[in-house]
Design a protein around this motif. Structure first.
Motif, short mmCIF file in Angstrom:
data_model
loop_
_atom_site.label_atom_id
_atom_site.label_comp_id
_atom_site.label_asym_id
_atom_site.label_seq_id
_atom_site.Cartn_x
_atom_site.Cartn_y
_atom_site.Cartn_z
N UNK A 294 13.93 -1.72 -6.15
CA UNK A 294 14.00 -3.18 -6.08
C UNK A 294 12.61 -3.80 -6.14
N UNK A 295 11.67 -3.22 -5.41
CA UNK A 295 10.30 -3.73 -5.42
C UNK A 295 9.69 -3.59 -6.81
N UNK A 296 9.89 -2.45 -7.44
CA UNK A 296 9.33 -2.25 -8.77
C UNK A 296 10.03 -3.09 -9.82
N UNK A 297 11.31 -3.36 -9.63
CA UNK A 297 12.00 -4.22 -10.58
C UNK A 297 11.35 -5.60 -10.61
N UNK A 298 11.02 -6.15 -9.45
CA UNK A 298 10.36 -7.46 -9.40
C UNK A 298 8.99 -7.39 -10.11
N UNK A 299 8.26 -6.30 -9.88
CA UNK A 299 6.94 -6.14 -10.48
C UNK A 299 7.04 -5.99 -12.00
N UNK A 300 7.94 -5.12 -12.46
CA UNK A 300 8.05 -4.85 -13.90
C UNK A 300 8.54 -6.08 -14.65
N UNK A 301 9.50 -6.78 -14.10
CA UNK A 301 9.98 -8.00 -14.77
C UNK A 301 8.88 -9.05 -14.85
N UNK A 302 8.02 -9.09 -13.84
CA UNK A 302 6.87 -10.00 -13.90
C UNK A 302 5.90 -9.55 -15.00
N UNK A 303 5.71 -8.24 -15.13
CA UNK A 303 4.84 -7.71 -16.20
C UNK A 303 5.40 -8.06 -17.58
N UNK A 324 6.13 3.50 -11.87
CA UNK A 324 7.50 3.68 -12.37
C UNK A 324 7.77 5.12 -12.80
N UNK A 325 6.81 5.75 -13.47
CA UNK A 325 7.06 7.12 -13.91
C UNK A 325 7.07 8.09 -12.73
N UNK A 326 6.26 7.83 -11.72
CA UNK A 326 6.27 8.70 -10.55
C UNK A 326 7.56 8.51 -9.75
N UNK A 327 8.04 7.27 -9.68
CA UNK A 327 9.32 7.05 -9.01
C UNK A 327 10.46 7.68 -9.81
N UNK A 328 10.37 7.64 -11.14
CA UNK A 328 11.38 8.28 -11.97
C UNK A 328 11.48 9.77 -11.65
N UNK A 329 10.34 10.45 -11.63
CA UNK A 329 10.36 11.88 -11.36
C UNK A 329 10.87 12.18 -9.95
N UNK A 330 10.44 11.41 -8.97
CA UNK A 330 10.90 11.60 -7.59
C UNK A 330 12.39 11.35 -7.47
N UNK A 331 12.87 10.31 -8.14
CA UNK A 331 14.27 9.92 -8.03
C UNK A 331 15.21 10.96 -8.63
N UNK A 332 14.91 11.41 -9.85
CA UNK A 332 15.83 12.38 -10.46
C UNK A 332 15.83 13.69 -9.69
N UNK A 333 14.71 14.04 -9.05
CA UNK A 333 14.66 15.24 -8.23
C UNK A 333 15.52 15.08 -6.98
N UNK A 334 15.35 13.95 -6.28
CA UNK A 334 16.13 13.69 -5.07
C UNK A 334 17.63 13.58 -5.40
N UNK A 335 17.94 12.88 -6.48
CA UNK A 335 19.35 12.65 -6.82
C UNK A 335 20.03 13.93 -7.29
#
Length: 381
Positions: A294-303, A324-335
């Protein structure tokens, strides 16, 4: 999920058409493309016909003359569908944009209509065996001989390398001048002396062709110079913000989609007499991912909004790409962990998302380089 107000009704109508195109023309074939190591040329022609290639280029050349939001929609929908095979982003958001921004009238008139239609597939020739994130270290040369440049060198990890018809090639036209001696040339793939190496076998992105390219005394007219001689480094720096925000957009779309898959799966799957989502560990882990997304969505949409108005700087884009890429890697691993053994099976989208994610912390500038860029800015005089 955070409500988004950056899209108009027209953007959402386009999103619907992109989603249907992916469902019809990409998803049914993707498994075979992964075995083949590349997508079909036919899908490029169909994508061109559907307006999925270079949508922001002027109608004068056959484009939709749309805003960057159309590119965003395409990137997001491909990411959400795990449609990692077609190298549309490299073609549209990287290679073609160099010709559109820096090309002569003749170069634009010759190449852009064919890039838009999918008749011609483009690659961007930057990376070399000894030069990745540090472009100043490229060794490929293009030396003047009469009315021609003679090109010698090698590129590696080039997306669309097996299929490309044209390469926007970074080379040294003045090897003694460092970054000021770099130029871009438009190089046709049918030139004598150009050779494609093997289609490189990767951990993920199996359907996207990635190649070594070799140049042995390849001759191109001096008219193939893109922009001014010696200006390639500045041109690349100008375009890196768009490349990196595009990567961030794709990465965050994967995060949101993987979270959706996992929430749905843990609602249905049971262990020890209860749903997996009823365990506190599940809720806490997924809550943390959701909050970060959610936090990154606000940041990326602003970008994205900044980029549309020409105000996205390289430092901010580097922050978005890194996070975003680090969260992507962390997320797919956790999920993937919540799917148990099923998550290790390629028939489950989370498995493909896992193996496709790792390159995101490398391509387009590694996470370490992003930190260096951001850190240097903090301590700049």
């Amino acid at each position: 999920m955070l409500a988004r107000n950056i899209f108009t009704e027209e953007h959402e109508m386009f999103r619907d058409s992109v989603r249907k195109f992916i469902e019809r023309e990409i998803t049914p074939h993707h498994e075979q493309w992964e075995k083949d190591g590349q997508v079909s040329r036919e899908v490029w022609l169909k994508a061109g016909e559907a307006g999925l290639l270079c949508p922001n280029i002027s109608a004068e050349f056959g484009g939709l003359e749309a805003d960057f939001m159309y590119n965003v929609v395409i990137t997001e929908e491909l990411a959400r569908a795990s449609a990692t095979g077609p190298g549309f982003a490299v073609h549209s958001d990287m290679a073609a944009t160099y010709i559109d921004s820096f090309g002569s009238k003749e170069q634009k008139a010759h190449w852009l209509p064919r890039l838009i239609s999918g008749e011609c597939i483009a690659a961007l020739g930057l990376t070399e065996p000894g030069a990745g994130s540090d472009l100043k270290e490229i060794r490929t040369t293009a030396l003047v001989d009469g009315d021609e440049y003679v090109i010698n060198g090698q590129k590696v990890y080039i997306s669309n390398g097996q299929l490309c018809d044209v390469i926007v090639l970074a080379c040294k036209t003045d090897p003694a001048a460092g970054s000021k001696g770099m130029s871009f040339l438009i190089v046709e793939a049918d030139r004598k002396g150009f050779e494609r190496g093997r289609n490189l076998e990767k951990i993920g992105l199996k359907a996207q062709d990635t190649s070594e390219l070799f140049f042995h005394d390849v001759r191109v007219p001096r008219a193939n110079l893109l922009g001014q001689e010696g200006a390639a480094f500045k041109m690349a720096m100008n375009k890196l913000a768009q490349e990196r925000i595009t990567i961030a957009i794709s990465a965050l779309a994967v995060v949101e989609t993987a979270l959706e898959w996992t929430v749905q799966y843990t609602r249905e799957r049971k262990a020890f007499g209860q749903r997996i989502c009823d365990f506190q560990n599940t809720r806490f882990k997924l809550a943390e991912i959701s909050a970060k997304a959610t936090a990154l969505r606000a940041f990326v949409d602003d970008c994205i909004t900044r980029h549309i108005y020409g105000k996205l700087d390289g430092i901010t884009a580097a922050k978005a790409k890194m996070l975003c890429t680090e969260l992507q890697c962390d997320t797919v691993d956790e999920c993937l962990q919540f799917f148990g053994g099923y998550g290790y099976m390629l028939e489950y989208p989370i498995a493909r998302a896992y193996i496709d994610a790792r390159v995101r912390k490398i391509a387009g500038g590694s996470s370490e380089i992003m930190r260096e860029i951001i850190g240097r800015n903090l301590f700049a005089d």
